[in-house]
Design a protein around this motif. Structure first.
Motif, PDB file in Angstrom:
ATOM      1  N   LYS B   8       0.834  -1.209   0.000  1.00 50.22           N
ATOM      2  CA  LYS B   8       0.000   0.000   0.000  1.00 50.22           C
ATOM      3  C   LYS B   8       0.866   1.256   0.000  1.00 50.22           C
ATOM      4  CE  LYS B   8      -4.425   1.157   2.043  1.00 50.22           C
ATOM      5  NZ  LYS B   8      -5.446   0.671   2.963  1.00 50.22           N
ATOM      6  N   LYS B   9       2.055   1.154   0.589  1.00 51.29           N
ATOM      7  CA  LYS B   9       2.962   2.311   0.676  1.00 51.29           C
ATOM      8  C   LYS B   9       3.502   2.718  -0.691  1.00 51.29           C
ATOM      9  CE  LYS B   9       4.301   1.890   5.474  1.00 51.29           C
ATOM     10  NZ  LYS B   9       4.615   0.597   6.094  1.00 51.29           N
ATOM     11  N   ASP B  10       3.396   1.817  -1.679  1.00 48.24           N
ATOM     12  CA  ASP B  10       3.841   2.163  -3.034  1.00 48.24           C
ATOM     13  C   ASP B  10       2.842   3.070  -3.754  1.00 48.24           C
ATOM     14  OD1 ASP B  10       6.056   0.559  -2.691  1.00 48.24           O
ATOM     15  OD2 ASP B  10       5.103  -1.213  -3.564  1.00 48.24           O
ATOM     16  N   PHE B  11       1.691   3.313  -3.125  1.00 48.28           N
ATOM     17  CA  PHE B  11       0.621   4.071  -3.789  1.00 48.28           C
ATOM     18  C   PHE B  11       0.432   5.429  -3.113  1.00 48.28           C
ATOM     19  CE2 PHE B  11       0.163  -0.250  -4.905  1.00 48.28           C
ATOM     20  CZ  PHE B  11      -0.480  -0.304  -6.122  1.00 48.28           C
ATOM     21  N   PRO B  12       0.952   6.493  -3.759  1.00 46.84           N
ATOM     22  CA  PRO B  12       0.948   7.821  -3.123  1.00 46.84           C
ATOM     23  C   PRO B  12      -0.441   8.281  -2.689  1.00 46.84           C
ATOM     24  CG  PRO B  12       2.208   7.848  -5.170  1.00 46.84           C
ATOM     25  CD  PRO B  12       1.561   6.510  -5.099  1.00 46.84           C
ATOM     26  N   ILE B  13      -1.484   7.814  -3.382  1.00 49.08           N
ATOM     27  CA  ILE B  13      -2.830   8.321  -3.109  1.00 49.08           C
ATOM     28  C   ILE B  13      -3.286   8.024  -1.684  1.00 49.08           C
ATOM     29  CG2 ILE B  13      -4.318   6.379  -3.784  1.00 49.08           C
ATOM     30  CD1 ILE B  13      -5.703   8.770  -5.572  1.00 49.08           C
ATOM     31  N   PHE B  14      -2.692   6.997  -1.076  1.00 51.01           N
ATOM     32  CA  PHE B  14      -3.181   6.618   0.256  1.00 51.01           C
ATOM     33  C   PHE B  14      -2.698   7.547   1.370  1.00 51.01           C
ATOM     34  CE2 PHE B  14      -3.845   2.575  -2.073  1.00 51.01           C
ATOM     35  CZ  PHE B  14      -5.228   2.596  -1.988  1.00 51.01           C
ATOM     36  N   SER B  15      -1.956   8.599   0.996  1.00 51.42           N
ATOM     37  CA  SER B  15      -1.667   9.621   2.003  1.00 51.42           C
ATOM     38  C   SER B  15      -2.809  10.638   2.047  1.00 51.42           C
ATOM     39  CB  SER B  15      -0.348  10.325   1.667  1.00 51.42           C
ATOM     40  OG  SER B  15      -0.478  10.966   0.417  1.00 51.42           O
ATOM     41  N   ARG B  16      -3.760  10.480   1.139  1.00 48.26           N
ATOM     42  CA  ARG B  16      -4.881  11.417   1.017  1.00 48.26           C
ATOM     43  C   ARG B  16      -5.913  11.196   2.133  1.00 48.26           C
ATOM     44  NH1 ARG B  16      -8.819  13.708  -3.382  1.00 48.26           N
ATOM     45  NH2 ARG B  16      -9.866  14.929  -1.784  1.00 48.26           N
ATOM     46  N   LYS B  17      -6.484  12.323   2.603  1.00 50.95           N
ATOM     47  CA  LYS B  17      -7.589  12.237   3.561  1.00 50.95           C
ATOM     48  C   LYS B  17      -8.889  12.581   2.835  1.00 50.95           C
ATOM     49  CE  LYS B  17      -5.196  12.261   7.693  1.00 50.95           C
ATOM     50  NZ  LYS B  17      -4.604  10.921   7.758  1.00 50.95           N
ATOM     51  N   ILE B  18      -9.943  11.885   3.180  1.00 50.29           N
ATOM     52  CA  ILE B  18     -11.278  12.215   2.683  1.00 50.29           C
ATOM     53  C   ILE B  18     -12.134  12.511   3.915  1.00 50.29           C
ATOM     54  CG2 ILE B  18     -13.330  11.361   1.447  1.00 50.29           C
ATOM     55  CD1 ILE B  18     -11.036  11.575  -0.491  1.00 50.29           C
ATOM     56  N   ASN B  19     -12.665  13.705   3.964  1.00 51.99           N
ATOM     57  CA  ASN B  19     -13.433  14.124   5.144  1.00 51.99           C
ATOM     58  C   ASN B  19     -12.665  13.883   6.445  1.00 51.99           C
ATOM     59  OD1 ASN B  19     -15.717  15.011   3.648  1.00 51.99           O
ATOM     60  ND2 ASN B  19     -16.248  12.863   3.315  1.00 51.99           N
TER      61      ASN B  19
END
Lengths: 129, 408
Positions: B8-19
Motif C-alpha cells: 500500500k505504501k507504493d501508492f501515493p494516493i493513500f496519504s490522502r484524507k477524505i473528510n
C-alpha cells in the motif's frame, strides 16, 4: 452542514404528498439513469388553472425523495407557467443542505418531472352529469 | 513476501484524507489506484524522451517507439499470447470490443446468424452486439442467470447451434464478482464453429489470463483496472483471425502506402492503430505489468478470496437489519455488492464517503442484470491487493452509521 439533516430525513421517512392521483390533469415520469431513480409527479389543476393537488411516487434516494416531497407542497396554488419558472436555486434553498456535483441530479429530478407534468397539464373540465 | 500493508505504501494516493479520515478505497472494479512506479514512468517519458512513435529517425523517436513496442511484448507475455502482433492497443475494453464488432462483425455476421452473450454482461459487452445484430438482422441470445446467481450453462449448451457465430462473455462480473467456467464455455462454442471473445476487464487484474490455455479467440481488457493509466485498452486476437480482419479506423500510421485515391494497409498490429497512439500511457502500462509480475497474480487471487470471505463475514451480521448480500453461490472473487432495505445505494455511498470509504453505487453499467435482481440499483465494494481487513472494518463502521441514520 449535515447532508442528512433532520428535515430531509423526516421528509424521506414520512413523505408528504406521496401517492398517485387517479385522474390527474397532468402527469410525468422521469428516470435518473445513473442511479436508477424513478419519479412520477401527478398534478390536478382547478378551474382557474391553479394546482389544487400534487402527488409524487416512485423510488429514489433520500435527497430526491425529500426534495420532491417538499416541492409538491410548494406547487399548490401555482399555475403551470409559474411552475415552469421555478429555478434550481430555489430547490437548493428549500433543501438547505450542501449539494455536491454528484447529487445535483438527485436534488433536481423532482423539479424536472414536475415541470414536464405542468407543461402537459390542462385545466380539469367540470365532470359531466 | 506478499504484504498488503507494505505494498500500500507504493501508492501515493493513500496519504490522502477524505473528510479528515484516511482514504479507504473500495471501488477497484471501477478503476485501480496507481503505484509510484507507474506515475514515474509517465513523468519520465514526458521529461526525457517525449516524441512520436514509428515516424522519426531521431534518437527520442526511436526510444519512444522501442518503449511502446516493449509494452506490447510485455502484454504478450503477461497473457501468454504467441506473438506481439496479436496485441492491439485501443483506448479501453469498450473500444477493443467495438473493434471486433465493427471489423470482424461487419464482414462475418449475416442475416439469421446468432451471437450469444450472458445475462451478467457489462453494457460494453452487450450494446455493441445489440447494435451489430440490429445492423445485420442477426439474433442476440442470452445465457440466463439462475436464482443462485450463477450462469445456467445447461441452457447455454442448448443455445449453441450452427447458427452461432460468436460467444462474447465476461471472465468476471463487475457486479457479482462471479467467474463463469470459461474453459467449458469456450470448448462448447468451438465445437459448433463459433468464435469466443472474453471480456477480461475485471478478471485480468485479479487472475492469470492464459490465452493459449483458454483458447479464446479474442480477449479485451483495460490498463486502468490493473494499476496502469487510463486511456489504454488491449485487444488480443489469434493471429489468423486478426490477419483476415480489415481495419475500421483509417488515417495515419495504419497505412503502408497511400496513393491519391487508394491506400494499402500496414501490417498487424499497426493496421488497427490509426493515428498517434496513447504513447505515454502505453509506456507507463509497462511499469504496471512489471509491478503485477513482481507480486504474482496467484497471490492476488488467493488474497482476494481471503478479503471477500472476511467482508462477507462482517456484512452478513447485519442481515437482520435489512442488509442483503448479492453473492453468487460459487466462483466469486474480489467484489461484494449489497443492498439495504429502505435505503437507496446513493445514500449508502454518501455516508460511506463521509467515513472516508469510497464505494460505488448505481447500475454499475449493468442495468439488465440489476433489474433482473429486482433492484433499482446496488452498492458495491470491490477489493484489490492493497486493501486490508482494517479497510473492511472501516466499511463496517460506515455501515453501522448508515443504519443508525436511516433506521433510528
Amino acid at each position: 452542514m449535515e447532508l442528512y439533516s433532520e428535515i430531509i430525513l423526516d421528509y424521506f421517512k414520512n413523505p408528504v404528498n406521496k401517492g398517485i392521483i387517479t385522474e390527474p390533469s397532468g402527469t410525468c415520469t422521469e428516470h435518473n439513469p445513473l442511479c436508477g431513480d424513478k419519479i412520477r409527479v401527478d398534478l390536478v389543476l382547478d378551474k382557474k388553472g391553479n394546482v389544487s393537488e400534487a402527488k409524487f411516487s416512485g423510488e429514489g434516494c433520500a435527497i430526491s425523495q425529500a426534495a420532491t416531497s417538499m416541492l409538491t407542497e410548494k406547487l399548490i396554488g401555482k399555475t403551470p407557467a409559474q411552475i415552469k419558472k421555478i429555478d434550481n436555486e430555489e430547490i437548493y434553498k428549500m433543501l438547505n443542505i450542501p449539494i455536491s456535483p454528484g447529487r445535483v441530479k438527485c436534488a433536481l429530478l423532482g423539479l424536472v418531472t414536475a415541470k414536464k407534468a405542468a407543461i402537459l397539464a390542462s385545466p380539469r373540465k367540470p365532470a359531466k352529469k | 513476501m506478499f504484504d498488503p500493508k507494505k505494498l500500500k505504501k507504493d501508492f501515493p494516493i493513500f496519504s490522502r484524507k477524505i473528510n479528515d479520515k484516511s482514504l479507504v478505497y473500495l471501488d477497484n472494479a471501477s478503476t485501480s489506484q496507481k503505484p509510484k512506479s507507474v506515475i514515474n514512468a509517465l513523468t519520465n517519458y514526458y521529461e526525457t524522451f517525449n516524441s512520436n512513435t514509428h515516424r522519426g529517425i531521431h534518437t527520442m523517436s526511436e526510444e519512444a517507439t522501442a518503449a511502446y513496442e516493449d509494452t506490447r511484448e510485455h502484454v504478450m507475455k503477461f497473457i501468454n499470447a504467441n506473438l506481439p502482433k496479436e496485441i492491439i492497443f485501443t483506448r479501453n475494453t469498450t473500444e477493443a470490443i467495438n473493434l471486433v464488432a465493427y471489423s470482424w462483425g461487419e464482414e462475418n455476421i449475416k442475416s439469421g446468424d446468432e451471437i450469444i452473450v450472458s445475462a451478467i454482461e457489462h453494457h460494453s459487452n452487450l450494446v455493441p452486439w445489440q447494435e451489430l445484430c440490429r445492423r445485420k438482422n442477426a439474433t442476440l441470445k442470452i445465457i440466463p442467470i439462475k436464482t443462485d446467481l450463477t450462469l445456467d450453462l445447461a441452457a447455454y449448451e442448448k443455445l449453441l447451434s450452427k447458427k452461432t457465430k460468436l460467444v462474447s462473455i465476461t471472465a468476471m462480473s463487475n457486479v457479482l464478482g462471479y467467474m463463469p467456467d470459461l474453459n467449458k464455455i469456450i470448448k462448447s462454442a468451438h465445437k459448433v464453429g463459433s468464435l469466443v471473445l472474453v471480456d477480461g476487464a475485471q478478471s485480468v487484474a485479479h487472475m492469470k489470463a492464459d490465452v493459449k490455455k483458454l483458447d479464446c479467440d479474442f480477449l479485451a481488457f483495460s490498463s486502468h483496472k490493473m494499476l496502469g493509466p487510463t486511456g489504454v485498452g488491449v485487444l488480443y486476437g489469434k493471429f489468423e483471425i486478426l490477419s483476415n480482419m480489415n481495419p475500421f479506423m483509417f488515417g495515419g500510421d495504419m497505412v503502408k502506402s497511400v496513393e491519391q485515391h487508394k491506400a494499402y494497409w500496414n501490417d498487424l498490429p499497426w493496421k488497427f492503430e490509426a493515428g498517434t497512439p496513447n504513447i505515454a500511457d502505453v509506456i507507463a502500462f509497462d511499469a504496471a505489468l512489471t509491478y503485477l509480475d513482481k507480486i504474482g497474480l496467484e497471490n492476488i487471487h488467493k488474497y482476494d478470496q481471503q478479503l471477500l470471505k472476511y467482508a462477507v463475514g462482517k456484512f452478513s451480521k447485519y442481515e437482520k437489519d435489512g442488509v442483503s448480500l448479492i453473492l453468487p453461490k460459487s466462483d466469486t472473487s474480489s467484489i461484494l455488492s449489497f443492498s439495504i432495505k429502505g435505503i437507496h445505494p446513493h445514500d449508502i455511498a454518501q455516508i460511506f464517503n463521509d467515513e472516508g470509504v469510497a464505494i460505488r453505487s448505481g447500475y454499475h453499467c449493468s442495468q439488465p442484470l440489476i433489474e433482473h435482481l429486482n433492484l433499482s440499483s446496488t452498492a458495491r465494494m470491490s477489493f484489490y491487493f492493497y486493501n486490508t481487513e482494517a479497510d473492511i472494518d472501516r466499511a463496517e463502521i460506515a455501515l453501522k452509521r448508515t443504519l443508525k441514520i436511516f433506521k433510528s
